[in-house]
Scaffold this active site. Structure first.
Site, short mmCIF file in Angstrom:
data_model
loop_
_atom_site.label_atom_id
_atom_site.label_comp_id
_atom_site.label_asym_id
_atom_site.label_seq_id
_atom_site.Cartn_x
_atom_site.Cartn_y
_atom_site.Cartn_z
CB CYS A 187 8.99 21.58 7.29
SG CYS A 187 10.46 22.18 7.83
CB CYS A 232 9.93 21.61 10.75
SG CYS A 232 10.00 23.05 9.67
#
Length: 107
Positions: A36, A39
């Site tokens: 991600c 993230c």
């Protein structure tokens, strides 16, 4: 992802109850995954907050490795930041947010 600092740690499903639900103070849970991009952009923001925080802790939970907790809290999009107080979700945010927005979650 570096796991430095005493105020931020990675946890797994089996540690969740002890580290989050049974915690006395505020706990910010960062639901994330290795693949991600947002993230990874969130991580240094959380590390900076963890280094300067007092009165709460930050834990990271990899949703790919810990699916039962992610499913329990219906995590569909990451990063997802959930704030727990005495085992209850008191605030949450989905997606990449600024440092100030993270701090606002903890108020």
């Amino acid at each position: 992802v570096s796991e430095k600092g005493k105020n931020m740690q990675s946890i797994n499903d089996s540690q969740f109850e002890n580290e989050v639900l049974n915690s006395k103070g505020l706990v910010l849970v960062d639901f994330w995954a290795e693949w991600c991009g947002p993230c990874k952009m969130m991580a240094p923001v959380l590390e900076e907050i963890a280094e300067n925080n007092n009165g709460f802790k930050i834990v990271k939970l990899n949703v790919d490795e810990n699916m039962s907790i992610a499913e329990k809290y219906n995590i569909m999009s990451i990063p997802a930041l959930f704030v727990f107080d005495k085992g209850e979700v008191v605030n949450k945010s989905i997606g990449l947010i600024s440092k100030n927005e993270v701090l606002d979650l903890l108020k």
